[in-house]
Scaffold this motif. Structure first.
Motif, PDB file in Angstrom:
ATOM      1  N   ALA A 457       0.709  -0.802  -0.473  1.00 22.10           N
ATOM      2  CA  ALA A 457      -0.066   0.539   0.169  1.00 22.10           C
ATOM      3  C   ALA A 457       0.787   1.305  -0.250  1.00 22.10           C
ATOM      4  N   ALA A 458       0.632   2.399  -0.907  1.00 19.10           N
ATOM      5  CA  ALA A 458       0.808   3.344  -1.182  1.00 19.10           C
ATOM      6  C   ALA A 458       1.503   4.517  -0.147  1.00 19.10           C
ATOM      7  N   GLU A 459       0.103   4.523   0.703  1.00 16.71           N
ATOM      8  CA  GLU A 459       0.001   5.422   1.398  1.00 16.71           C
ATOM      9  C   GLU A 459       0.237   4.436   3.422  1.00 16.71           C
ATOM     10  N   GLU A 460       0.421   2.852   3.077  1.00 17.07           N
ATOM     11  CA  GLU A 460       1.362   2.940   4.671  1.00 17.07           C
ATOM     12  C   GLU A 460       2.702   3.403   4.501  1.00 17.07           C
ATOM     13  N   LEU A 461       3.204   3.055   3.314  1.00 17.74           N
ATOM     14  CA  LEU A 461       5.219   3.403   3.086  1.00 17.74           C
ATOM     15  C   LEU A 461       5.023   5.017   2.845  1.00 17.74           C
TER      16      LEU A 461
END
Length: 551
Positions: A457-461
């Motif tokens: 997930a882009a948001e997590e990173l």
């Protein structure tokens, strides 16, 4: 019924029962059925270890009693994080038999992921290996317990240190089990009643746009159907020798048809924690492996490795590839390089599975990701307004069926948008549904990077990188890659600091992030481009990367 579980509507549940998709079986009970049918035949091989069906069933029965004496009760959640070792199978079956709910964590997960799972589930126990591939899971358990003090028991396969040795739970016969055998005079009381076939049996993990763990509840009945239908489509039998090269805690290697499908067919499982060609090719030759499953990067590596390794792969009949899209050019080379049939698999832990069939024309196998497993699978492709698109046109995939969930566990707010009012799951996959019933996967509609089958997930990173004191802003985007499908690029604004990829990676590792989520490239910029409404323009960033690649 388990609180937080979304059942199928009774009208559809009744249909699935009447049409035979759901049967009155449990996961734990299936092992006994298979042991009765196949007895002393070898069920699983790992190194020099050989365990028969009868031995595996007895082992699971004894562990069920030992786990009960430890205090594991029906309805308890248990984090199960074992690599591809023999102990995974009896522990998994034992937990299912006593009505406890294993949460199948992947070996690559670290404190960030396991801690969140422990908090979300209120897990009472955590089952791990002592070490694997140089990583000490006991230290991970210590970190998780500091974060989730309600985690009462840590059970270790191997050197347990201060924790509970798994071997100590290998209790005498009669201490518990799926069939309701009396527990004996050890203070544990009578064995729990047999779980209902439509109860939740275990949890798989889903990726997503936020990176927060979402639990996929799989019932005994729906997953038993998943397993036996997959074994039938893949034409497994008693002569099948299945190499579990991917983690067996992953849906693909667990039951598609995976290790459970192999047991259902009376075949033999070969376990390995190392899927590299050097190790895997030697196992194929030594054990006479006939079937295995890989993600595209591994399949591509294997096809290259035949040029420098001289192991005999003549027994290999079927290679399944899934988790991400295998390029058609590579798919066309499988038979010529590895000498086996290719089967494309497009599916998800949430349920829906699509397979190419073993008698499909080669070009259909190379250019599609198969057709649905079940006659009861319902698929739609819709536009951004939710309207169905014409056959063959691109649209977001919606699905429902006898083995596709109706809601994530304890995720009411998310479920409100992840499912349509009539129960179709919004997969987030962009597909073309062909008139012949086959599916062509085109990618994701959400900000999830598919790195060789691992969903990031882009948001997590982005959130993790923002914790670095030098980082003011960050945007994570995918980079097309011929081997992995996509890799990860992080654009960061870090004024006055020479932040490099190595430093960023070390920071993320220190924060306990799984290694497959780490960025492959880091670009420091003065500012992030914005859209007209003030949002980060990720399209501009991906266009920049594309232009650099062309240049």
């Amino acid at each position: 019924m388990l609180a937080g579980f979304t059942p199928w509507p009774e009208e559809q549940a009744q249909r699935y029962r009447e049409e035979g998709y759901w049967q009155d079986v449990t996961i734990g009970g299936l092992l006994t059925t298979w042991a009765d049918a196949h007895g002393d035949a070898v069920a699983v091989t790992a190194g020099d270890r050989r365990v028969s069906y009868r031995e595996l069933d007895g082992w699971a029965h004894r562990l069920a009693g030992g786990l009960r004496r430890l205090g594991i009760a029906p309805g308890d959640t248990v984090l199960l994080q074992l690599p591809n070792v023999v102990e995974f199978l009896p522990v998994f079956f034992a937990l299912c038999r006593i009505g406890a709910l294993p949460v199948l964590a992947l070996p690559a997960h670290r404190e960030h992921e396991i801690g969140a799972l422990a908090e979300l589930t209120g897990a009472s126990a955590y089952v791990i290996a002592d070490q694997d591939l140089g990583f000490d899971y006991r230290e991970l358990a210590r970190q998780v317990r500091r974060r989730a003090p309600g985690l009462q028991h840590v059970v270790v396969a191997g050197d347990a240190a201060e924790f509970v040795p798994l071997a100590s739970l290998d209790a005498p016969e009669g201490a518990g089990g799926d069939a309701g055998v009396a527990a004996g005079a050890d203070g544990s009381g009578p064995a729990p009643a047999r779980p209902d076939a439509e109860d939740v049996a275990f949890f798989l993990l889903s990726g997503g746009t936020t990176g927060q763990p979402k639990l996929i509840p799989r019932t005994h009945a729906d997953y038993a159907y998943n397993v036996r239908a997959s074994a039938e489509v893949c034409e497994l039998g008693r002569d099948t020798v299945y190499l579990a090269a991917l983690p067996v805690a992953h849906n693909f290697a667990l039951g598609c048809p995976g290790v459970l499908g192999t047991l259902h067919a009376g075949g033999r499982i070969v376990l390995t924690t190392d899927a590299s060609p050097d190790t895997a090719f030697a196992l194929i030759e030594r054990e006479g492996v006939t079937v295995t499953a890989l993600v595209p990067p591994l399949a591509l590596l294997w096809m290259q490795a035949v040029e420098w390794l001289d192991d005999d792969l003549a027994t290999l009949e079927l290679l399944q590839v899934g988790g991400a899209k295998l390029p058609a050019e590579a798919a066309r080379r499988v038979r010529g390089t590895l000498g086996c049939t290719l089967q494309q698999v497009f599916g998800m832990g949430e349920g829906l599975l699509n397979y190419t069939r073993l008698d499909d024309p080669d070009e259909l196998v190379a250019t599609t990701q198969g057709r649905p497993l079940s006659p009861a699978d319902e698929l739609r492709a819709v536009d951004e307004q939710g309207r169905e698109v014409a056959p063959g046109e691109a649209g977001q995939l919606l699905t429902r069926g006898p083995y596709t969930l109706r809601g994530y566990y304890r995720a009411g707010e998310h479920n409100a948008t992840a499912f349509t009012p009539d129960g179709f799951y919004r997969t987030g996959d962009l597909v073309r549904l062909l008139p012949n019933g086959y599916v062509v996967a085109l990618g994701r509609t959400k900000e999830v990077i598919n790195k060789g089958g691992e969903k990031v997930a882009a948001e997590e990173l982005e959130n993790e990188l923002l914790a670095h004191p030098a980082v003011r802003e960050v945007a994570v985007v995918p980079v097309p890659d011929p081997d992995f499908g996509e890799r990860i690029c992080a654009f960061v604004v870090a004024p006055g600091v020479g932040l490099g990829l190595a430093e960023a990676v070390d920071f993320l590792v220190e924060r306990g992030l799984a290694t497959y989520k780490l960025p492959d490239r880091l670009v420091v910029v003065a500012a992030l481009p914005l859209t007209t409404v003030g949002k980060v323009n990720k399209r501009a960033l991906t266009d920049r990367l594309a232009a650099e690649a062309v240049g």
